[in-house]
Structures are given as structure tokens and as C-alpha cells.
Design a protein around this motif. Structure first.
Motif, PDB file in Angstrom:
ATOM      1  N   GLN A  62       1.152  -1.227   0.065  1.00 50.63           N
ATOM      2  CA  GLN A  62      -0.110  -0.175   0.156  1.00 50.63           C
ATOM      3  C   GLN A  62       1.012   1.234  -0.124  1.00 50.63           C
ATOM      4  O   GLN A  62       0.452   2.417  -0.557  1.00 50.63           O
ATOM      5  CB  GLN A  62      -0.893  -0.082   1.251  1.00 50.63           C
ATOM      6  N   GLU A  63       1.741   1.089   0.643  1.00 50.05           N
ATOM      7  CA  GLU A  63       2.745   2.415   0.781  1.00 50.05           C
ATOM      8  C   GLU A  63       3.585   2.482  -0.706  1.00 50.05           C
ATOM      9  O   GLU A  63       3.802   3.779  -1.074  1.00 50.05           O
ATOM     10  CB  GLU A  63       3.839   2.301   1.717  1.00 50.05           C
ATOM     11  N   VAL A  64       3.949   1.324  -1.192  1.00 53.02           N
ATOM     12  CA  VAL A  64       4.467   1.618  -2.512  1.00 53.02           C
ATOM     13  C   VAL A  64       3.685   2.332  -3.611  1.00 53.02           C
ATOM     14  O   VAL A  64       3.955   3.087  -4.211  1.00 53.02           O
ATOM     15  CB  VAL A  64       4.999   0.240  -2.909  1.00 53.02           C
ATOM     16  N   ALA A  65       2.278   1.914  -3.350  1.00 55.35           N
ATOM     17  CA  ALA A  65       1.244   2.435  -4.265  1.00 55.35           C
ATOM     18  C   ALA A  65       1.049   3.849  -3.985  1.00 55.35           C
ATOM     19  O   ALA A  65       1.029   4.669  -4.855  1.00 55.35           O
ATOM     20  CB  ALA A  65       0.118   1.498  -4.078  1.00 55.35           C
ATOM     21  N   VAL A 109       3.869   5.848  -5.700  1.00 52.08           N
ATOM     22  CA  VAL A 109       3.869   5.844  -7.191  1.00 52.08           C
ATOM     23  C   VAL A 109       2.766   7.003  -7.477  1.00 52.08           C
ATOM     24  O   VAL A 109       3.144   8.024  -8.120  1.00 52.08           O
ATOM     25  CB  VAL A 109       3.121   4.506  -7.737  1.00 52.08           C
ATOM     26  N   ALA A 110       1.648   6.968  -6.593  1.00 54.69           N
ATOM     27  CA  ALA A 110       0.415   8.004  -6.740  1.00 54.69           C
ATOM     28  C   ALA A 110       1.205   9.353  -6.459  1.00 54.69           C
ATOM     29  O   ALA A 110       0.701  10.365  -7.202  1.00 54.69           O
ATOM     30  CB  ALA A 110      -0.737   7.769  -5.822  1.00 54.69           C
ATOM     31  N   GLN A 111       1.908   9.621  -5.372  1.00 57.68           N
ATOM     32  CA  GLN A 111       2.404  10.946  -5.152  1.00 57.68           C
ATOM     33  C   GLN A 111       3.349  11.541  -5.910  1.00 57.68           C
ATOM     34  O   GLN A 111       3.519  12.535  -6.482  1.00 57.68           O
ATOM     35  CB  GLN A 111       2.824  11.143  -3.539  1.00 57.68           C
ATOM     36  N   ALA A 126       4.882  15.024 -10.548  1.00 55.84           N
ATOM     37  CA  ALA A 126       5.015  15.391 -11.937  1.00 55.84           C
ATOM     38  C   ALA A 126       3.892  16.245 -12.532  1.00 55.84           C
ATOM     39  O   ALA A 126       3.985  17.189 -13.432  1.00 55.84           O
ATOM     40  CB  ALA A 126       5.098  13.958 -12.658  1.00 55.84           C
ATOM     41  N   LYS A 127       2.668  15.964 -12.259  1.00 53.82           N
ATOM     42  CA  LYS A 127       1.512  16.707 -12.423  1.00 53.82           C
ATOM     43  C   LYS A 127       1.749  18.252 -12.253  1.00 53.82           C
ATOM     44  O   LYS A 127       1.416  19.037 -13.146  1.00 53.82           O
ATOM     45  CB  LYS A 127       0.379  16.162 -12.067  1.00 53.82           C
TER      46      LYS A 127
END
Length: 350
Positions: free
Chosen positions: A162-165, A168-170, A175-176
Motif C-alpha cells: 500500500q505504501e509503494v502504491a 507511485v501516486a504521489q 510530476a503533474k
């Protein structure tokens, strides 16, 4: 009798003349005194207002995403340590259980019954029964601990995933926001890469954070210590004090009511490149050097002071993009000293 009163009248006239002279001398001096130049007028075209709004949003959301990313990495590191400990417990408990299983296989149920039947007395029989009960409880406890350790290891692995996910999201969010800042700068006629040397800048004392490393929520709650009449946030006040401690003691103005940007929120300060205030001309020589060093100081300490962006001399350092050109006034650099930020350094704090 009349002459005796004349000295008093003369003294009174002289005193009145002296007072009038002092007032007359003092009044022109106050009028002639050079007033401190007012804070720069950073308002401008709707395009500039949109640019500032976009840069503020991009900077704020970039730092928030970076904050979540760092917290997630810290939690992952803790979970990795916990997983290593749990897996070591599983190995140890498996070894103990294998040893018990081997002994049970050798003795079997007959060995247990035999031990009971070979009791020499009723008391001895009860003692053996109690001992066997304790052994059973111990062995059952070992099985329970092994099962619990396996479950804990599985749950920890799931939490790490979950932390890895989350990371990735952050990372994608950062980047956004970086792209949003670059797009805003390009739309306003700037955005080309540039740089400022920060190697010689002093190191600032970090602003206070929460125990987990996150930035505390803040409002405009401290009276602005600069000549501006208003309020600033505690983090802005910390950045202001650190700048002064680093030797940047020329005129500064933070809060400004109305308008857009972070000044009305108490999250921005303008640092004059002239000791007396915001002169309506571009800094040069030692004045520009002062601005260069001041901008470098805040960029070098951006993470410690929660700096969103710094604007100086037609350039902007943004937390998501680094140094880029900043064509705020829509003219040649320096045509508008206030809008182009060639007479002051602007700092915005998260």
C-alpha cells in the motif's frame, strides 16, 4: 512702575519668537525628509494574476504530495524493519515446532499413556497429568505464536504494498504539478531553464514540523514585524527571521491587503534590493549582488523553510521546476522593475 514690567514682556516676546523659529525650522525638515519607497505594485494583467494563481496552486500541491511521499517512505522503512523481525520470529517458531513434532513422533500417544500408567502413586499420577497439561499448553502456545507471526508478516507485506502504491501516486502528482507550473510559465511568455549559484549561501535553521515530519497547518496569526500593517504565518515569520539572521537586513515588506497571490494570506515577503526601500529602478552592482545572494539563500534552504517559489530579476525558482525565466511584465527585462522583480526579491512560503 511701567518700566519695571518691560523686561518680562521682552522675555516673553523673545521666547515666543524662539518657539516659532523652532517650529518653523522643524516643519520644513519633516516635509523634506525622503519617505521610504512603498512596496512594489505586483498587480498587473489578468495573465499575470492567472500565472501567480497557477504557480501558487502548483507549488502548494507539489509540496503536499512531496510531504505524503516522504511520510510514506518513512512508514515503508518502519514496516520493512518490522517484516524482517516478524520473518525471523516465524523461522524460529517453525524450528521449535519441528523439534516438538519430532519428539512427539518418537514417543507417540503410547509413550504419554505409558508415562501416566507408570505413576507410582495417585499423587504422582496427578503430577504427571499436570505436567503433560502444561506441555500441551506450551506447545499450543507455540502453535498460536507461529500462526500469529505468519499473519503479522502477511499483513505487513500488504501494508508495504500500500505504501509503494501511495508513493507511485504521489510521484505522479508531483510530476503533474511540475507540468502545471511549466505550462503556466510558458503561457506567460517565460519558462526557459536558467540557474543561480547557491554554493556559497548560508544554511538556515529548519522551520518547526510535526512529530511525523509533516508541515503543521497555519493561519495568518502573527503580527507582521515589517513596516507592513497586517499579519503573517508562523512559517513566514520563521523564514523572515532566518533571512535576517543570514545578514539580509535591508528593507522588507510582507503583508499586503487585497490583490492576488500570497501577500494577503501572510505567506509572502518582498525583500528590497536597495537598503532604503523599493526604488523604481533595476538593481545593479552591489545591489544586484545582494539580490542574487538573497535569492540563492532561500533556494538553498527551500526544503528547510518550506519555500514554494522565489522570484528575482526576471527569473523564478519554483519547487516543482527549478529555475525558469519569468516574463511577468510582458516587456524587456527591467522595463518594469516591480513587475519584473528587478528591484526586489519575492519569496512565497507554503
Amino acid at each position: 512702575m511701567v518700566p519695571s514690567h518691560r523686561p518680562r514682556s521682552t522675555f516673553a516676546l523673545v521666547l515666543a519668537s524662539v518657539v516659532a523659529l523652532v517650529v518653523a525650522i522643524g516643519a520644513p525638515a519633516a516635509i523634506a525628509a525622503e519617505p521610504t519607497p512603498p512596496p512594489p505594485n505586483e498587480t498587473g494583467t489578468p495573465t499575470l494574476a492567472t500565472l501567480r494563481s497557477n504557480l501558487e496552486t502548483a507549488g502548494r500541491e507539489y509540496i503536499a504530495a512531496e510531504e505524503k511521499l516522504n511520510l510514506s517512505k518513512a512508514r515503508q522503512a518502519e514496516l520493512q524493519t518490522l517484516l524482517q523481525q516478524t520473518e525471523a520470529d516465524v523461522v524460529r517458531l517453525k524450528q521449535n515446532f519441528a523439534k516438538y513434532a519430532g519428539e512427539a513422533y518418537k514417543t507417540g500417544r503410547v509413550g504419554v499413556i505409558g508415562a501416566m500408567l507408570n505413576a507410582s502413586s495417585q499423587d504422582n499420577f496427578l503430577q504427571r497429568a499436570q505436567a503433560l497439561d502444561r506441555m500441551t499448553q506450551r506447545d499450543q502456545g507455540s502453535l498460536d505464536r507461529l500462526s500469529e507471526a505468519k499473519h503479522k508478516a502477511t499483513a505487513t507485506k500488504s501494508n508495504i504494498d500500500q505504501e509503494v502504491a501511495e508513493q507511485v501516486a504521489q510521484t505522479a502528482e508531483m510530476a503533474k504539478r511540475k507540468l502545471a507550473a511549466e505550462t503556466a510559465l510558458t503561457a506567460a511568455g517565460g519558462g526557459q531553464r536558467t540557474s543561480v549559484n547557491t554554493s556559497g549561501a548560508a544554511t538556515a535553521k529548519p522551520a518547526p514540523r510535526n512529530s511525523d515530519g509533516s508541515w503543521p497547518k497555519e493561519s495568518c496569526s502573527i503580527s507582521d514585524p515589517t513596516p507592513a500593517d497586517g499579519c503573517i504565518t508562523p512559517r513566514t515569520n520563521h523564514a523572515l527571521n532566518e533571512g535576517k539572521a543570514a545578514g539580509f537586513n535591508w528593507y522588507v515588506s510582507c503583508f499586503r491587503s487585497g490583490g492576488d497571490g500570497e501577500h494577503p494570506k501572510g505567506r509572502a515577503c518582498d525583500w528590497a534590493a536597495f537598503s532604503g526601500g523599493f526604488e523604481n529602478r533595476s538593481a545593479g552592482g552591489s545591489n544586484r549582488d545582494y539580490g542574487d545572494r538573497l535569492a540563492a539563500f532561500f533556494v538553498k534552504n527551500a526544503s528547510a523553510l518550506a519555500v514554494m517559489y522565489v522570484v528575482w530579476y526576471c527569473r523564478i525558482w519554483h519547487v516543482g521546476t527549478g529555475w525558469r525565466t519569468y516574463n511577468s511584465a510582458g516587456s524587456n527585462c527591467g522595463d518594469d522593475p516591480a513587475g519584473d522583480h528587478t528591484n526586489h526579491v519575492h519569496t512565497s512560503i507554503y
